[in-house]
Design an enzyme around this catalytic site. Structure first.
Site, PDB file in Angstrom:
ATOM      1  N   HIS A 151       0.850  -1.201   0.000  1.00 20.98           N
ATOM      2  CA  HIS A 151       0.000   0.000   0.000  1.00 20.98           C
ATOM      3  C   HIS A 151       0.877   1.240   0.000  1.00 20.98           C
ATOM      4  CE1 HIS A 151       0.848  -0.357   4.379  1.00 20.98           C
ATOM      5  NE2 HIS A 151       0.877   0.947   4.317  1.00 20.98           N
ATOM      6  N   HIS A 198      -6.206  -1.337   3.953  1.00 17.84           N
ATOM      7  CA  HIS A 198      -5.870  -0.195   3.085  1.00 17.84           C
ATOM      8  C   HIS A 198      -4.989  -0.571   1.910  1.00 17.84           C
ATOM      9  CE1 HIS A 198      -2.312  -0.544   5.425  1.00 17.84           C
ATOM     10  NE2 HIS A 198      -1.976   0.719   5.559  1.00 17.84           N
ATOM     11  N   HIS A 212       4.872   7.530   2.412  1.00 18.89           N
ATOM     12  CA  HIS A 212       5.637   6.277   2.309  1.00 18.89           C
ATOM     13  C   HIS A 212       4.902   5.305   1.398  1.00 18.89           C
ATOM     14  CE1 HIS A 212       2.680   4.973   5.457  1.00 18.89           C
ATOM     15  NE2 HIS A 212       2.810   3.800   4.877  1.00 18.89           N
ATOM     16  N   HIS A 244       0.409  -0.859  14.716  1.00 22.43           N
ATOM     17  CA  HIS A 244      -0.551   0.217  14.511  1.00 22.43           C
ATOM     18  C   HIS A 244      -1.851  -0.102  15.233  1.00 22.43           C
ATOM     19  CE1 HIS A 244       1.707   2.136  11.337  1.00 22.43           C
ATOM     20  NE2 HIS A 244       1.661   1.087  10.551  1.00 22.43           N
ATOM     21  N   TYR A 253       8.921   1.598  10.096  1.00 26.88           N
ATOM     22  CA  TYR A 253       9.166   2.669   9.128  1.00 26.88           C
ATOM     23  C   TYR A 253      10.648   2.984   9.121  1.00 26.88           C
ATOM     24  CZ  TYR A 253       4.181   3.690   8.945  1.00 26.88           C
ATOM     25  OH  TYR A 253       2.832   3.598   8.761  1.00 26.88           O
ATOM     26  N   GLU A 263       8.101   1.345   4.385  1.00 31.35           N
ATOM     27  CA  GLU A 263       7.520   0.588   5.490  1.00 31.35           C
ATOM     28  C   GLU A 263       7.546  -0.895   5.127  1.00 31.35           C
ATOM     29  OE1 GLU A 263       3.291   1.205   6.117  1.00 31.35           O
ATOM     30  OE2 GLU A 263       3.305   0.233   8.079  1.00 31.35           O
TER      31      GLU A 263
END
Lengths: 305, 305
Positions: A151, A198, A212, A244, A253, A263
């Protein structure tokens, strides 16, 4: 019908050799093509021609990002809708771009160049289709060697407007959102047809900016190993390994040699098209970002490409 | 703009001892009981937002009563009814809640193998165990293995090719992998709608047979933990934690107290809609099924419910 998944990210780098060395030796991507001013790279499990293009340019930055659509006819349909919204589109003919056929390009309301494509040149993954081993030969893997890109996250001054564009015009699905005290969206997480939390996220920040992109790893243990690889190679880690709150994913990251944030990501959850949206409030955003640390890192929010 | 079939919604399995099986599925597997009727117990996994994914029904024999797939839109039930009737497959229609508590609107028909297949829309939404605002990544105090969701079902058919053709041509599944006999006929096939390696798979065996149904775990470490839980409770483990060649997934197989086979599964890979299927040959079938062991125990082929 609609947006399927992220296909490739195209970025600029002032040091093509240094960037290519990092993405092949540390990240462990495969270089599939080098031209006079560009390097094309892919992950070992990707079947398309490439998922990353590095292009020489005096300043670092995002050229464009490309999503694959779910079916060939979707290209025309989405082109019409983007035009109707008021964003001019450009058709790029087959043969003009490496590794893909016809595509449609336009500027999203926050200024980044987005591209939609169906026809991607399929060059196969590293395993083949006949009694394939589950992993490539160990001696062919270097560095972190993620199986695929996952993503990306871009910035937008007007996140609400980005939400309208990505959900109502492009038909992506909102899965999570961060709201300020007045109910305005500060961040949105959007899924194509991947049933994941996502495929792109948009967080408040300067228009045109790249925050990112992320590579998939299979589990938390691989995230830990990736951190070892990053540390060994002296890569600057931005945050993690950690978790997260948003997406529930496990993450690290870090920055490539020219300051572009990368990431590695795993986890998340299954998303049905009719799943209710998860909302994060501003006072809990520390946990939303980094669930264990519960801090809002200014570097994380302010540094971008 | 519909997604047609999204994923496996639920399985209903027959169990000769409802109380014993309910205790196993809630205490060892760690599902959550959501409803009961005179002869049924409705269960869901913690991260599923809908009313049920496993239904246990008291019956003199074990095995699969039916499998149900979720469609994206209620109109998809009409769409598939017409498609099925066009190939002379009788279809029965049920109103929402007619089939039981929390049940969506549904159609039912027989696959060529005699399995009852249901398509459904509108299963009652009861939420997962997390709030929709600022949710933690997982609930505390889960019992047993507690997988987040149901993943796939694996059945048996005398004519694998007829079953596969029906699922592809009529139900619009996509073939991801196949095991071919030396004479070229399909011994087993793996089919998806969710961009994963399989939502349903079928292997040569008696019509109507259930080989297993599988729950998702997040990673290999979760599979190892689960094996500890199974062994602690004296559950009969059919295949200890290992890896598949087909799907590349990590797995452990075991039996519920009345002999229905369960699986815990993780891993796999991303599948585009135009994915070129992977083929395994008969000589490599051992590796296809258990990549490390390179041979399949006789029980795996012969024991089913």
């Amino acid at each position: 019908m609609g947006i399927l998944r992220l296909a490739h990210v195209d970025v600029r780098t002032p040091d093509l050799d240094l960037s290519a060395a990092y993405y092949t030796e540390v990240m462990g991507l495969r270089q599939v093509l080098r031209t006079e001013d560009a390097v094309y790279l892919k992950c070992w499990d990707e079947e398309d021609h490439h998922s990353l293009r590095l292009r020489y340019e005096a300043r670092t930055g995002l050229d464009s990002f490309t999503f694959r659509v779910e079916a060939e006819d979707d290209l025309h349909e989405l082109e019409k809708r983007v035009e109707a919204y008021g964003c001019p589109t450009t058709r790029v003919s087959a043969g003009e771009a490496v590794g893909q056929g016809e595509s449609v390009r336009f500027e999203v309301p926050s200024g980044q160049v987005m591209e939609l494509v169906w026809d991607l040149e399929k060059t196969g993954n590293a395993l083949g289709k006949h009694n394939p081993a589950p992993v490539p030969p160990p001696h062919t893997l270097k560095g972190i060697a993620p199986p695929r890109m996952d993503h990306m996250l871009v910035n937008a001054e007007e996140v609400g407007e980005a939400n309208t564009f990505f959900t109502e015009v492009l038909g992506m699905r909102l899965t999570e959102q961060l709201l300020d005290g007045n109910g305005h969206q500060l961040g949105i997480w959007l899924a194509g047809r991947t049933n994941s939390p996502h495929d792109i996220a948009i967080v408040n920040g300067p228009n045109g900016a790249l925050h990112h992109w992320a590579y998939w790893l299979d589990d938390w243990d691989h995230i830990r190993k990736a951190a070892d690889t990053l540390a060994y190679n002296g890569v600057q880690i931005d945050q993690g390994p950690t978790r997260h709150g948003v997406t529930r994913g496990n993450t690290i990251y870090f920055f490539d040699p020219l300051g572009i944030r990368n990431e590695v990501f795993t986890g998340g959850y299954w998303v049905d098209p009719d799943t209710e949206i998860i909302t994060w409030t501003e006072q809990e955003f520390g946990k939303g970002l980094f669930y264990y640390e519960n801090v809002i890192s200014q570097r994380f929010l302010r540094m971008h490409t | 703009m519909t997604d047609r079939i999204l994923r496996l919604q639920h399985v209903e399995v027959r169990v000769p001892d409802l109380e014993l099986c309910t205790a196993y599925y809630t205490e060892v597997l760690g599902l959550i009981e959501t409803a009961r009727t005179e002869n049924q117990v409705f269960l869901k996994c913690w991260d599923e937002r809908e009313h049920h994914s496993v239904i246990l029904r008291e019956a003199p024999t074990y095995g699969l009563d039916h499998m149900s797939f979720k469609v994206g839109d209620a109109a998809d039930l009409d769409y598939f009814t017409e498609k099925l009737q066009a190939v002379s497959v009788p279809v029965k229609r049920y109103a929402a809640r007619e089939l039981g508590p929390g049940w969506g609107e549904a159609i039912r028909f027989d696959a060529p193998s005699g399995h009852v297949v249901e398509l459904t829309h509108g299963t009652e939404r009861v939420g997962n165990m997390l709030p929709m605002t600022n949710p933690p990544p997982r609930p505390q105090y889960l019992v047993g293995i507690a997988p987040p969701r149901l993943d796939h079902v694996f059945v048996m058919a005398e004519d694998v090719e007829a079953f596969t053709t029906f699922f592809i041509d009529v139900l619009e599944f996509r073939l991801t992998e196949q095991i071919l006999a030396n004479d070229g006929h399909q011994l087993a096939t793996f089919l998806e709608r969710s961009h994963t390696p399989h939502d349903i798979a079928v292997i040569t065996g008696p019509n109507g047979g259930l080989h297993h149904f599988a729950f998702w775990l997040d990673d290999w470490n979760g599979i190892r933990d689960a094996a500890d839980t199974l062994a602690y409770h004296g559950v009969e483990i059919d295949v200890a934690p290992t890896r598949h060649g087909v799907t590349r997934g990590y797995t452990t197989y075991f039996f519920d107290p009345v002999g229905n086979r369960n699986e815990l599964f993780t891993g796999g890979y991303w599948v585009d809609p135009d994915f070129e299927p992977i083929t395994w040959t008969e000589e490599e079938m051992g590796r296809a099924i258990f990549y490390y062991d390179r041979q399949v125990n006789e029980r795996f082929f012969t024991v089913h419910s």
